[in-house]
Structure formats: C-alpha cells, structure tokens
Design a protein around this motif. Sequence first.
Motif, PDB file in Angstrom:
ATOM      1  N   ALA A  95      -0.381  91.002  84.523  1.00  0.00           N
ATOM      2  CA  ALA A  95       0.432  89.899  85.048  1.00  0.00           C
ATOM      3  C   ALA A  95       1.116  90.313  86.350  1.00  0.00           C
ATOM      4  N   ASP A  96       1.660  91.512  86.364  1.00  0.00           N
ATOM      5  CA  ASP A  96       2.315  92.013  87.580  1.00  0.00           C
ATOM      6  C   ASP A  96       1.341  91.985  88.757  1.00  0.00           C
ATOM      7  N   ALA A  97       0.152  92.468  88.501  1.00  0.00           N
ATOM      8  CA  ALA A  97      -0.843  92.548  89.574  1.00  0.00           C
ATOM      9  C   ALA A  97      -1.136  91.173  90.160  1.00  0.00           C
ATOM     10  N   LEU A  98      -0.987  90.154  89.321  1.00  0.00           N
ATOM     11  CA  LEU A  98      -1.264  88.785  89.792  1.00  0.00           C
ATOM     12  C   LEU A  98       0.026  88.065  90.189  1.00  0.00           C
ATOM     13  N   ASN A  99       1.132  88.811  90.151  1.00  0.00           N
ATOM     14  CA  ASN A  99       2.420  88.251  90.562  1.00  0.00           C
ATOM     15  C   ASN A  99       2.898  87.141  89.613  1.00  0.00           C
ATOM     16  N   ILE A 100       2.636  87.328  88.349  1.00  0.00           N
ATOM     17  CA  ILE A 100       2.969  86.317  87.340  1.00  0.00           C
ATOM     18  C   ILE A 100       4.055  86.847  86.408  1.00  0.00           C
ATOM     19  N   LYS A 101       5.117  86.074  86.265  1.00  0.00           N
ATOM     20  CA  LYS A 101       6.220  86.447  85.378  1.00  0.00           C
ATOM     21  C   LYS A 101       6.037  85.837  83.987  1.00  0.00           C
ATOM     22  N   PHE A 102       6.762  86.386  83.026  1.00  0.00           N
ATOM     23  CA  PHE A 102       6.741  85.796  81.694  1.00  0.00           C
ATOM     24  C   PHE A 102       7.961  84.905  81.512  1.00  0.00           C
ATOM     25  N   ASP A 103       7.711  83.633  81.485  1.00  0.00           N
ATOM     26  CA  ASP A 103       8.798  82.652  81.330  1.00  0.00           C
ATOM     27  C   ASP A 103       9.079  82.454  79.835  1.00  0.00           C
ATOM     28  N   ALA A 104       9.734  81.353  79.494  1.00  0.00           N
ATOM     29  CA  ALA A 104      10.130  81.098  78.108  1.00  0.00           C
ATOM     30  C   ALA A 104       8.966  81.284  77.135  1.00  0.00           C
ATOM     31  N   VAL A 105       9.266  81.870  75.986  1.00  0.00           N
ATOM     32  CA  VAL A 105       8.273  81.996  74.915  1.00  0.00           C
ATOM     33  C   VAL A 105       8.469  80.863  73.908  1.00  0.00           C
ATOM     34  N   ASN A 106       7.356  80.430  73.298  1.00  0.00           N
ATOM     35  CA  ASN A 106       7.373  79.275  72.402  1.00  0.00           C
ATOM     36  C   ASN A 106       7.012  79.669  70.975  1.00  0.00           C
ATOM     37  N   SER A 107       7.780  79.214  70.034  1.00  0.00           N
ATOM     38  CA  SER A 107       7.456  79.470  68.630  1.00  0.00           C
ATOM     39  C   SER A 107       6.635  78.308  68.076  1.00  0.00           C
ATOM     40  N   ASN A 108       6.002  78.539  66.938  1.00  0.00           N
ATOM     41  CA  ASN A 108       5.167  77.512  66.313  1.00  0.00           C
ATOM     42  C   ASN A 108       5.461  77.437  64.827  1.00  0.00           C
ATOM     43  N   THR A 109       6.196  76.396  64.449  1.00  0.00           N
ATOM     44  CA  THR A 109       6.386  76.174  63.005  1.00  0.00           C
ATOM     45  C   THR A 109       5.868  74.798  62.610  1.00  0.00           C
ATOM     46  N   PHE A 110       4.901  74.316  63.388  1.00  0.00           N
ATOM     47  CA  PHE A 110       4.300  73.022  63.034  1.00  0.00           C
ATOM     48  C   PHE A 110       2.917  73.179  62.421  1.00  0.00           C
ATOM     49  N   ALA A 161      13.935  83.536  77.672  1.00  0.00           N
ATOM     50  CA  ALA A 161      14.276  82.293  76.986  1.00  0.00           C
ATOM     51  C   ALA A 161      13.303  82.014  75.847  1.00  0.00           C
ATOM     52  N   LEU A 162      13.856  81.396  74.805  1.00  0.00           N
ATOM     53  CA  LEU A 162      13.051  80.925  73.684  1.00  0.00           C
ATOM     54  C   LEU A 162      13.093  79.403  73.681  1.00  0.00           C
ATOM     55  N   THR A 163      11.918  78.775  73.671  1.00  0.00           N
ATOM     56  CA  THR A 163      11.871  77.324  73.536  1.00  0.00           C
ATOM     57  C   THR A 163      11.545  76.960  72.094  1.00  0.00           C
ATOM     58  N   VAL A 164      12.409  76.144  71.496  1.00  0.00           N
ATOM     59  CA  VAL A 164      12.163  75.694  70.130  1.00  0.00           C
ATOM     60  C   VAL A 164      11.783  74.226  70.159  1.00  0.00           C
ATOM     61  N   TRP A 165      10.503  73.956  69.933  1.00  0.00           N
ATOM     62  CA  TRP A 165      10.107  72.572  69.702  1.00  0.00           C
ATOM     63  C   TRP A 165       9.927  72.435  68.204  1.00  0.00           C
ATOM     64  N   LEU A 166      10.755  71.612  67.602  1.00  0.00           N
ATOM     65  CA  LEU A 166      10.738  71.457  66.157  1.00  0.00           C
ATOM     66  C   LEU A 166      10.053  70.141  65.801  1.00  0.00           C
ATOM     67  N   ALA A 167       8.893  70.250  65.183  1.00  0.00           N
ATOM     68  CA  ALA A 167       8.133  69.044  64.818  1.00  0.00           C
ATOM     69  C   ALA A 167       8.670  68.400  63.547  1.00  0.00           C
ATOM     70  N   ASP A 168       9.601  69.060  62.890  1.00  0.00           N
ATOM     71  CA  ASP A 168      10.101  68.588  61.588  1.00  0.00           C
ATOM     72  C   ASP A 168      10.569  67.128  61.631  1.00  0.00           C
ATOM     73  N   GLY A 169      10.327  66.464  60.531  1.00  0.00           N
ATOM     74  CA  GLY A 169      10.758  65.074  60.397  1.00  0.00           C
ATOM     75  C   GLY A 169      10.137  64.490  59.144  1.00  0.00           C
ATOM     76  N   TYR A 183       8.865  61.054  68.167  1.00  0.00           N
ATOM     77  CA  TYR A 183       7.865  60.931  67.093  1.00  0.00           C
ATOM     78  C   TYR A 183       6.593  61.700  67.444  1.00  0.00           C
ATOM     79  N   GLU A 184       5.772  61.905  66.456  1.00  0.00           N
ATOM     80  CA  GLU A 184       4.534  62.676  66.534  1.00  0.00           C
ATOM     81  C   GLU A 184       4.812  64.170  66.535  1.00  0.00           C
ATOM     82  N   PRO A 185       4.364  64.918  65.546  1.00  0.00           N
ATOM     83  CA  PRO A 185       3.403  64.518  64.509  1.00  0.00           C
ATOM     84  C   PRO A 185       4.010  63.780  63.327  1.00  0.00           C
ATOM     85  N   ASN A 186       5.315  63.589  63.289  1.00  0.00           N
ATOM     86  CA  ASN A 186       5.888  62.766  62.228  1.00  0.00           C
ATOM     87  C   ASN A 186       6.085  61.346  62.732  1.00  0.00           C
ATOM     88  N   PHE A 187       5.817  60.375  61.881  1.00  0.00           N
ATOM     89  CA  PHE A 187       5.752  59.005  62.378  1.00  0.00           C
ATOM     90  C   PHE A 187       6.799  58.059  61.805  1.00  0.00           C
TER      91      PHE A 187
END
Lengths: 426, 426, 426, 426
Positions: free
Chosen positions: A114-129, A173-181, A221-225
């Motif tokens: 990533a460094d070689a391509l000048n790319i940083k690591f931005d927010a990481v995403n969790s998956n509980t869906f 940063a941590l991004t939490v997208w919570l699909a719960d519903g 809404y989506e994936p819960n409707f």
Amino acid sequence: MKIQKQQVLESNKSSLKSHEENFDFLANKLSKNGHDVKSIVSKLSDFQVAIPSWALGAGGTRFGRFSFYGEPSTLEQKIEDIGVIHSLTQTAGAVSLHIPWDIPSDYAAIKEKADALNIKFDAVNSNTFQDQPDAAETYKYGSLSNLDKAVREQAIQHNIDVINIGDKLGSKALTVWLADGSCFPGQNNFQTAFQNTQDSLIDIYKALPDDWKMLVEYKPYEPNFYSTVIQDWGASLMLANGCGDKAYTLVDLGHHLPNSNIEQIVSILQLKGKLGGFHFNDSKYGDDDLTVGSIKPYALFLIFNELVYGMQNNPQNPDLAWMIDASHNVKDPLEDLIQSLEAIQEAYAKALLVDQNALKEAQLAHDVVKCQEILQGAYRTDVRPLIEKARLNAGGVINPISAYRSLDVRGQLIKERGKNTVATGL
Amino acid sequence: MKIQKQQVLESNKSSLKSHEENFDFLANKLSKNGHDVKSIVSKLSDFQVAIPSWALGAGGTRFGRFSFYGEPSTLEQKIEDIGVIHSLTQTAGAVSLHIPWDIPSDYAAIKEKADALNIKFDAVNSNTFQDQPDAAETYKYGSLSNLDKAVREQAIQHNIDVINIGDKLGSKALTVWLADGSCFPGQNNFQTAFQNTQDSLIDIYKALPDDWKMLVEYKPYEPNFYSTVIQDWGASLMLANGCGDKAYTLVDLGHHLPNSNIEQIVSILQLKGKLGGFHFNDSKYGDDDLTVGSIKPYALFLIFNELVYGMQNNPQNPDLAWMIDASHNVKDPLEDLIQSLEAIQEAYAKALLVDQNALKEAQLAHDVVKCQEILQGAYRTDVRPLIEKARLNAGGVINPISAYRSLDVRGQLIKERGKNTVATGL
Amino acid sequence: MKIQKQQVLESNKSSLKSHEENFDFLANKLSKNGHDVKSIVSKLSDFQVAIPSWALGAGGTRFGRFSFYGEPSTLEQKIEDIGVIHSLTQTAGAVSLHIPWDIPSDYAAIKEKADALNIKFDAVNSNTFQDQPDAAETYKYGSLSNLDKAVREQAIQHNIDVINIGDKLGSKALTVWLADGSCFPGQNNFQTAFQNTQDSLIDIYKALPDDWKMLVEYKPYEPNFYSTVIQDWGASLMLANGCGDKAYTLVDLGHHLPNSNIEQIVSILQLKGKLGGFHFNDSKYGDDDLTVGSIKPYALFLIFNELVYGMQNNPQNPDLAWMIDASHNVKDPLEDLIQSLEAIQEAYAKALLVDQNALKEAQLAHDVVKCQEILQGAYRTDVRPLIEKARLNAGGVINPISAYRSLDVRGQLIKERGKNTVATGL
Amino acid sequence: MKIQKQQVLESNKSSLKSHEENFDFLANKLSKNGHDVKSIVSKLSDFQVAIPSWALGAGGTRFGRFSFYGEPSTLEQKIEDIGVIHSLTQTAGAVSLHIPWDIPSDYAAIKEKADALNIKFDAVNSNTFQDQPDAAETYKYGSLSNLDKAVREQAIQHNIDVINIGDKLGSKALTVWLADGSCFPGQNNFQTAFQNTQDSLIDIYKALPDDWKMLVEYKPYEPNFYSTVIQDWGASLMLANGCGDKAYTLVDLGHHLPNSNIEQIVSILQLKGKLGGFHFNDSKYGDDDLTVGSIKPYALFLIFNELVYGMQNNPQNPDLAWMIDASHNVKDPLEDLIQSLEAIQEAYAKALLVDQNALKEAQLAHDVVKCQEILQGAYRTDVRPLIEKARLNAGGVINPISAYRSLDVRGQLIKERGKNTVATGL
C-alpha cells in the motif's frame, strides 16, 4: 498491474494543449470574478476518497449477479486495483477494508504494498449482517441488538477484532453499519433493541484507541423491511452521544427515505460537531448504490456546498472520512469508480466556486432569486479544466477513462488473473 | 409597462464583449467536436414557451399566501407582464389563458395588444375544480366524472365555452386538467367515475374544431387525497384514445409519484404519437410547483434529451404545447419565470449537444460507461454563451435578470398599479 | 411428508366447540343484516391461490441469506410441501413453476404426485433475468428488449420452451416478468427497448396454445435502478394489447412506486377486461416481498373490494390467476405461506361483506361518511369464524399454524431431508 | 345547540339489546383468554382527545375550498360544537385553541361555557406562518428562524402572548409548529436558521409557567418545499433538549416522509422520556390530513401498541397531549371528527388486547411467526362492543354517527347559524 509514471506522461501528451487552452480561459474568467484559482486547484488535489475493498468486483442484486472479468481475488490484488485508479486520478489514496473479507495474512507485506502505491488505510468496516462458516452464533435475528447475550458478545468481540486489525495497518476509525432490525411488526421490541445496541456500542467504544473514531452509520431499511434499529440520523446521533466524544454519525447518501433533504442533515451535524464520515453513491429509488453523480448531480453539489461551508466554518467538527460505497452491476468496476471520483471532484470544485459572502448578503436581504443565481452560477460553470489541472499537478492523467482504456488495463488484468476470478465478499 | 428596443440595446452594452469572448471560445470548441453551433443557436431562438395567465401573481399554499406588489389585476396587465418577459428573453411568446379567470371583455383589443407584443394564444385551460359564484351545480364531488348528470353537463358546457373563447383568440388546443377523484375509500366507484369521464370527454371532443387538439392532463393526487380519476399517463392515454386522433396526453413534471422515471413516459408517448403538451416546473416532495430546474436540473436535461430525440425521430408525434406551470410563493413572479425560462433553455441546449450517433453506437456495444460519458459530457458543458447568443439574435438581452433589475421593472409596475393589487385567480 | 385425513380430524377436536360458538354467533348476526353466510363461506372454500415453487425455501437479500432447515431440494419435495399447506388450509390447490429451476425429469410422475395432493399446475414462469451455466448469450444487458438479435432469440425460445413444459403439465398461462431495463441514463434507448420487447412478446404470443393466456407483469425498478422497460400498468397494457386478446396485465402488489393507488389500477383493468393475474405480498418500502397482510391489511381489503366488484360486474374480464409471491427471510417458509393465505382469505371475506347496494346508494347521495361507514363496517368485522368454517367444510383444519406446529411438520421434514438442504433457485 | 341527557338515552334505546348481546359474547371470550375486560373498558372511557378549534369548519386546499353549512363563526360556537361531539362520544373532552384565531373576548364566560360542557383547555397553538392584518413584520421569510431580529422578536412575543392567553384558561402546554424553512436551495443558511430557532425557543421557554410543557412539532415539508428548519424528530428533540426538561417532541402522524416507521420514533422518544404530544390524522401521499384510520388503520394500531407499551413501561415519559389534526374537505366536520374518534378508540382498544407477556416470550424465542400472530390476533378482534360499552358507561351514545343524524344536529346548527357562515381561521 501497476501504472508507470511514463505511461501517465504518454497519456497526457495528446490532450495537454487543449487542456491548457481550456484551463487558461476558465482560470482567467474566474480570476476576474475574484476567485483564487490556485487555491481551488490545490484543494482539489488534496482531496482524497477511500475505495472500499469490496467495490473492486462486480456487484449484484437478490436476483443474481453477472460477473466481470479479471476481478481481484486477494487483498493484494484489490490494493493493486486501487493503485491503478490512484495513479490515474490521484484522488483515491486510501482503502477501506471489510473484515472478515480482507484479513491480511502478512501485515508487513500488505502495508509495504500500500505504501508503495501511496495508499493509506482508512476506516475499517465490521460485518455482523452475515454468518461466517465457523461462527458459534447466528445473526439472523440481529447482532449488537440481539436479545441473546451470547450473540451480542460475539458481535462485540468481532468489532473489537476489527479495531485490532485496523490498528496494525494504521487505520484510525471503525465504521459500524448495523443491519439489525425486523421484517415484521412485533418481531422486535424497539426499546430493548435500541438499549442493547447502545450497550454493545459502548463496549466496543471502550476498546477504541485514543486517537480513533467510531462512525455510526444509519439506514432506514434493507436488509430488514419493517424496522431498522438505527433508522435515521437522529437515532445514530443519540447512540454516538451515548458512547462519547470519539463517536460520530456517518452519512451514506443512499440511506434515506424518499425526498429527504440530506444537505440539511449534513449541515446540522457539522454545526453540532458530530459528522464523522460520508459515503458517496447515487440512487433513484432506494439504496441503489449507483455511480456517484449519475442520477442527481445537483443534489450532490448542494451537499458539497454544505460540506465546504462546514470545513470553513465548523472547527468543532473533525476531518471527515470520505468513501465511495457503490455497487458495480453493469460497468467495469474500475471505470465505475473513476466516474464516481470525477463526479465527486466536480461537485467539490463547483461548491468551492460559490461566493459565500455574496450568498450571505443575499440571504440577509431575503433576495431568494439572487441566492439561486449564486448557487446556479457556480453549478453551471464547466469545471472540468480545474479538475484536469488538479490531477496533472498531482501526477495523474488528464482524462482517466480514456487513459484506462488506451492502456488496456482490464485486458492486462484478465491476462494476469484469468477471466473467471471472483472478488471475495458479496 | 413596455420594454423599449433601446432599453434592450442599452442593457447589452456592458456585457457584450465578455459574451462574445465566451461564445467564440465555446463555439470554436464545439465546432471542433463536430457540432453545428449555428443550428443549435437557431433552435434555441425558435423555442417558445407559453406563460399561464395565473402565474403572474404570487402563489400560496393551503396555509396562506404572502402577496407581492404591483401584481396585474386585469387580463391586459397580465399580457403586458408577459410582454416584459418576452422582450427580455425572447422565449415567452405565448400566453395560456385560464377560464373563467381570463374571459376577455373586448376580444379585438386583447388580440391587438398581444399581437403588438408578439404573443400568441396557446392552449386554453378550463376550470372545474372550483365553484363559480353563480354556478347552478357544485363541483365538490366531481365534475366530468360526477354521478349527477346535471353536474357533468355543466362541466361539459364549460369546456365547450372555453373552446369557443379560445377559438376567437386563435388558440388551437384545450387543456383539461381534471381534479376529480375522492378523498376516502368508498367515496367513488372507480369504474363509473372513469366511464363518466370518458363520456364527458367525448362530448367535449365533439365540440373541438378540426385543427384543435385536446390535451388530457394527469396527476396522482391533490386536491383529492385518496384517488384521482386520471391518476397517471396510462389513464390519460386510455381516455385520449377513447376520444380520437386529436386527443393527446399532457405531461406536467410535478404530477408524478415519488421517483417516477418521467423521461421514459415522455419517450414512449412520443413513440406512440400521443404526447401533446408539457408543463414545466420543479419539485422535491409533491406537486411543489417550484422554479424550473431549481431542484433536479439533470432530470430536466434527461427529459429534454428524450424530447429532442422525439422531435428528430418521431414524425408521428405532433408539435408540443410547452408551458411553465409554477407557483411563485417567495419570489417576484416575473423573475421566477425568467429563471424558469433560462433553465428550460439550458436543458434544451445541453440536449442538443448530445451526440446521438455516438450514443447509439455505445448502446449497441453495451458500453454503459461510454453512454454515461456522452450524456454527462453534454450536460457538463457550460452552455450559457449559446443561450445568450440565441437571445441576442432574437432581439433580447444577454442577462435577463440583471436587465429586469437595472430597468427597475417591478418598481415601474408598482408605480403604475399600486402596491396592493391582487392577481385574479388563485 | 403427507398430512393424513386423521391428523386433520384430530387437530380440529379441541377447538371445534369454540369455533362453532363463534361461527353461530357471527352467522346469526350477519344473517340478520341480510348477508347470505352460506354463500360467503362457499366462495371462501372455492378460492384457491397458487404457491410458487421458489417460495418453499428461505429467501434472502443482496446482503446474504440465512438458510432454513429441511428445505425441499427437488420438484417432488416442493410439491409435497405445497401438499402439506393445502391439506391444512384447503386454499393452496395450485403450484406455479419457475423454469429452468423446476423442469420435471418425469412428467407423468410429477403430474401423478400433484394429482394425489389435489394440486393443479397454474401459470408457468420464465426466467430471463439470470444467465444459465450453458447459455450461449448473456442477459446482463437485457433479454427480450436486447439490441442484440441473438440474445432476443434465445430469450424468446426460452419462453416458448416454458410454454411447452407447462403444456405437458396442464398449465394454461405463461407469466412474463421482464427484468430488462437500465441502471444508468443513456444505457438504453427507451423506444428501441420498448419496440424490441413488443416484437419479442408477439413472437412468444404466436406460440401460445389457443386456450392459454399470456400475463405481462410490470415493475418500476429492481434489479435495474434507473429504468425498467415495463415500468407500470400503462406499459404492460400497451404491450398486451399489441399482442392480442389472450394477453393480459398481471399486477404484483409490491411492484409500484410509493403511495400508488393499486385498487384503482385493478379496477380500471377489469373494466377494460385486461386484468389477468394477481401476485400477493406486502411491503413497506419497495418490493419487500413480506407476508401478505402483514403491513397494510386495509389496502389489501380495498383491493379485494375491487376484485369482488369486478368478479360480480365485469364479465368482460377473465378468471384471474392468483399467486403468492413473497420471500421468506426470517420465518419458516411454510408458516409464512399459511399466514399469507389466511390474510388473503380474511381480505376476501371482508370484501364479500361489503353491501354493494348500500354503497352505491351512498355514493349517489355523495354521502362520503356513509360510504366509509359501509367499508369500515365490513372491515371491522372479525371474520375468522367464516374462514374456519370454509376450511372445515373443505376438509382442512380450524387453525393451520397451530396444527402445523402440533404435527411438528418442520421436524418431520428435517428428519426426512436433513438439515442443510437448499431449495433450488434463488 | 346542546345534546340533552334525555336525547342520549332515547338514542340508545333501540340498539341497547343488540349491543349487550355483542358485548357479553365478546367479553366472555376475552375473559376466557385472560383479558381484564373491565379494566380495558375503563381505560377506553378515560381516554380523551382534544379537538382543535380550527377543525370545526370545512377545510380546503390551495386549489380552493367548498364550504359547508352551519359552521361555527365564534369561539363560543366552536366550543358548542365540541360539546355536541363530546356528549355523543364522551371522548372529546378538550379543546385546543389557535391564537390569534380564538382569542376570547370574555375569559370567564368562555371558561364557564366549556366547564358546563365538561371540556378542558388543552395545549394552545401559536401561529407564525401567516401575517396578521396589523403586524409590523412579515413572516414571509420565516419567523423564529428569521435572519431579521425584529421578526424573530415579534414571533417570540406572539408565543409568549399565547402562553398568557392559555394560562388564563387553564391550559398547561404550548404547541409550536414552526413552518419556517425555504423554498429554494441557497435561500436559507441551515445552521443560522437552526441556531436562531434554538435561541428563539429558549426565549419562549423562559416565559413558560413551571407546570407547563413546550411541545415542539416537526414536519418535513409544506408550506416550504425545499427545506424546513425542524424537519424531523431528530431536529425537534435536539431543540427541545436545548431548551430544558419541560420541552418535548410532538409527533403529528402526517408529518413524515414516505414509508417512515412512525411507531419506532414514538417508542424511542418514550424511552428517552421526550414524547410530549401526538396529533392524529391519516394520509396516503403527504400531510393529507384525512380522517384518522381511514387509510392505514393497521399502522395506527401499531403506533398505539407502542404508546400503550410506553404508558405501561416508561414512567420517565409524561402524560401525552392527544389531539386530532385533520382537515374536513368533503365531509360534515362533526361527523368527520366522530369517525376519527372512533378510529382512535378502536386502535387503542386493540392495542390493549395485545398480550405483552406472550409477545415478549415470542420475541425472546425469535418466534417471528408467533409475534405476528399475537399482534394480528388482537387487531382482528372486532372491538366495537368494547367501545360502545365504554361510551355507554361514560354517558354517551352507542352509535354516535347514527345519533348525530337522527338528532339532525347539522339541521339544527344551520337553523341557528344560517347557511353561509364561515369558521374563522383557515
């Protein structure tokens, strides 16, 4: 595959003269009207948008997916793909990982790449869906909001794991997208689900390093409707406030009910110092995840107008995590991302052309016609020469789509990877 | 008040040089890319949009109305106001009357006045959504669809009267906007209401002169909030077909459910030769009747792209009746109309820049990225110099809003008419 | 697994007395008010709804799918599952097959199995929204509407194959749901796509046996997110009319823009004799495919009110093909279908209670309050005893969900089939 | 006009026997299932909903208004009308005044009149969305949010005046519906408008007596069609929190974007102790202000399910101010209100039948089918006998619409007041 400096220079040769004519003409006109063109171009050059690792392959719908050729099948290849986009556009200098789809096997090697391509690591995403093959508990009926403590604990631990992985890579940063519903009335107790979510988020928040942010995404809404626990910015902000100062609301353009005034939401969140991140895409019906700016470019401009205002007037709000979050169902994913990046830069450039002082004056005079003239005056300007200049200055190409095609990037990728690879993830 | 030729020339003096520089630069660039700039400018000059007589005063909502100063209170004054707009923009060469609000007392005088200002009489509009003071029957429960024959007959006769009035003025079309519907389930028998409407329209159609058209408007809701008899283009087309070859569907931009793809409707109607008229406005939530192009200018461009395609490829479809149908709640109505006219011309100009052959080729190759590049390439062009040139060529001003203000038109109108006049109608 | 007559009788024992009390009380009250209870119960018994073969396993979203246990993995097992539902409810006496997911290997055996369970073969469904492993052409950019003739021909031939398969099983209708459309402005030429679709449908129509119907479904969006070729009932009807007398419009409840008045669409189509089929489900946001009646039961009642009116007053309209088209993401699919069937019967029963003569009178008198009283009077009635009676009369159980659970059907299916089977199809 | 005790008794004679049969049968069945019927009936009797003074005459739309006969033209007559409704239904024991439409000339006389009819003075409403004839400043460009301090001060003072008027009558709450917003992008600075609103509300809040509440209403659009300052519950709550403990959010059913999950909003606000009031109506498209329960009765039930849950489980939330806020365009306003009251009682009664313990258990078991069965079981019950009983117990009539008609109330009112009176206000 890696784009070479020489290829960039070669690509720019034929259109350089025409670009310079257009730029000079526009810059001259804008300067006459009091704009600081150099500063605008420089802001455009500085603006970087993260590419999510899952967006480098073809997307699909519940009705199926038509795959594309030469897709990346490892994290290394995904970063290479972003490297290609970044070399051409100089605006994609970050990657946003999705765990567990992108767990590195060799952290040092990945960082080096990533460094070689000048790319940083931005927010990481969790998956509980989704359920993972070896998971002890299922998320079918929710994760952080689940009535079952064991499920909540598994989901909390997963988020903590994600923080740890991100930490090793330099994410902040941590991004939490919570699909719960729920899908049906009665399925959920709204209050219990909300309270459980708050408690789970607090547990995750406790594991957050001091210099990290937690970004709480919302979606109606989506994936819960029937219902979604974090259904709108009001719910997201309430939960973020319940966690602490490092927790913020994240706005995804596609996550709103029909006709929402998103720019106002963005504006008020900045006023309160609580806008933490922004996910770009476009849509006509729901969370369609189309190319940025392909459906409602004026709305995008209006949002950028608020973002620029906030960046200039709201020191209480932190720097934002910018990311594209689109699904590439019928286009080459890399071309799709390039079109999105251009649309973002266009909206940003036009917002930078808004004369904020004149606008303020017109607002004070209740001169609604003039207010509109000012915004439309900026919007109607053809800012492509400014964007080209910003790319050139940063070492990119004048016309990324043309360059991508004339360099036959996709052909090269297919040669390297074969036709029928499939990107991990969705 | 009447704008003098000399005032136009005076107004253009200061910006002429800058306009010419901009136009030359753009025209040169477009010509290099194969565009016939002269033809585009000429098409822009030819394009004329009708102004409805009710749009010259302040509009309001059910919560009230804030009036404006110097509003026209007679038909003569309304035509004078359109004359002002037309002198400046050279694109408002028609008026669309609303009966009974605009019944002329002296036909010859009115025609003469309009002729002198180069204004034609476009489609005439009937009104069966309000009761008139002396009416025998009430439209509270519907007009052309009413279960009561006496009410239907009154409404039919009114439409025939409107045709006769229009005929004396040189109009060639009747627009029927039918507000009929129901506020509650059960209130209407859908089938009977539809059948009655069909029968009533046939009776009106019979009174139509040979060279006239009947334009059947549709709208999903408001002022009825459960059902509307002519709720969509499908219903309108069915009724038009039930009348005969001179009956057409009329599309009003604001008369659609959320997220409708209006450009596709326009396109299919042209394919079938049944698009008769188009009402311009803009909206975010419902039939908001905002200034054209103020909310979704890209959607307007996409619609114009279809209209241009239809004008070039669908000889089976007649020339369209163009009209602005907006409500001016917070702006000077004349300035509001000028902004609408500019937005219409802008969308039209950009649609004329779409390379239809290249688009067709890209479609054949399923090159979705290229298709988007072609449309966005046209849309991103700053076409203001083309519009200015079109206005100049036709004898108008370079910048209508500036001219309107520097000539202090509103001040003159207030002087002439007094402050607290109220436009007839809504 | 097969439900035995004896199991049904056993199941009814405990609740029979209570049912009879409730039924007698209600029947007595209704009879006093002039209702012919016997006839209503008999109509309820006669009403049969097809179950689509793809609805017997767990559904999912683009974000994933949580599988269920004991799902059928062959066509035989799917028919057995419908047999279970039909034995309990006596309202699911038909199956609707999806080709290529359900091509029988042994036609005679399949027919025999279905006959034994008293299940008919209703409309057959074609699939041109996914590529099959061995397909020569891809549907990525459309099928019946594709610019490429070879693709269109493959899609036409597939539909003809589906007709032939259905013909061998006794089906009498082909349902065409065409997912074709575009994800981005410019991708499709609307007129060409429409014309190609018309031509393709005509070719399929030619292969239709004399006693068959073609049902043309419409949908505003998904899986395409900018335009859909057959976007609404107007487009569907136009295409059906372009084919001939055996082509009809099919309405799916979930395939409408927000706030559509579906009952009016249904009503006008019946007036014109062109409503051919109806797909049941429910939704809050888009095509959510939730259990019938779980979100908007009053809207379902209003639609049934129109359907009943049409059945009684529109001999020009044929018998309809009824089908449930829902996705079972969080419930046992068989229980979900049973809840849907009950909601359908409930809406039908209440619609049968509407006093059409009194309603007509109140409409004539413009007595809007009375109209509402009549509809709400029917709707507020607790009609469960009528439905129970209808099921009992036909040989079903009083309470299907209870019976399903006390017979431990799912447990049996898991025992027979194993836990981790996956239903074919989506 | 005043309904006499004797008239009520007379009215009930004919239907008493039938009512008792129905009630006994239902009560018996419910008791067997563990319901405390007496307590439910008693809760229904206690439930009182305020009638706003502006809802007693015919409403209209921006396209006009069809007036009704015998409308009240003074505050006294408005209170008499509510007295009629309350005598019949025994659920309309409060009036909600709108200032300046309802400023009493003689406070003592008005209080006496209301007392005699057993009517309380509920929340008072301010009006800063219209200009008053003698006003120094205009609200055309906003009131509490206006950039102009003089306008804000006028609007603040008006609200304080309203508090003082209400205080003299025994009101305990001020409802602020702020129509402020903008019709066009750029017209407003979102942040300044929000900040000004917060400051203005704080100034009003300071004038609030200790035992008063301030209820902050929200609405996404209309009469402004681009942005509204208090656009959703998130903004309302933020502003209420900025004022203090006595400020709450008020939910109006019609003030939401399409497809909003209102019951979840209601639930979370109660969890936080911040739901202060509720305005009832129904709608299909926007803020249609139709009769309560006439379009989406199941949604109303789901909302009541949350309200009942909150009343039982959220001591942190205060008692709510209940009000009907509908517009009567095609019905007799008094009949319309009676139908609304019945729909409210029906939804409340059904919500009281939900077995909260069983629901909780099913939720814990993730038994989604069962959860739905429990809610639908309550909803499908015909609760009219319970409502009749509650009315009877309180001294009202069994069937209010019938009684209203057989007593010829409207005829009496026309006789007393004449045909062509017009209710003050809108």
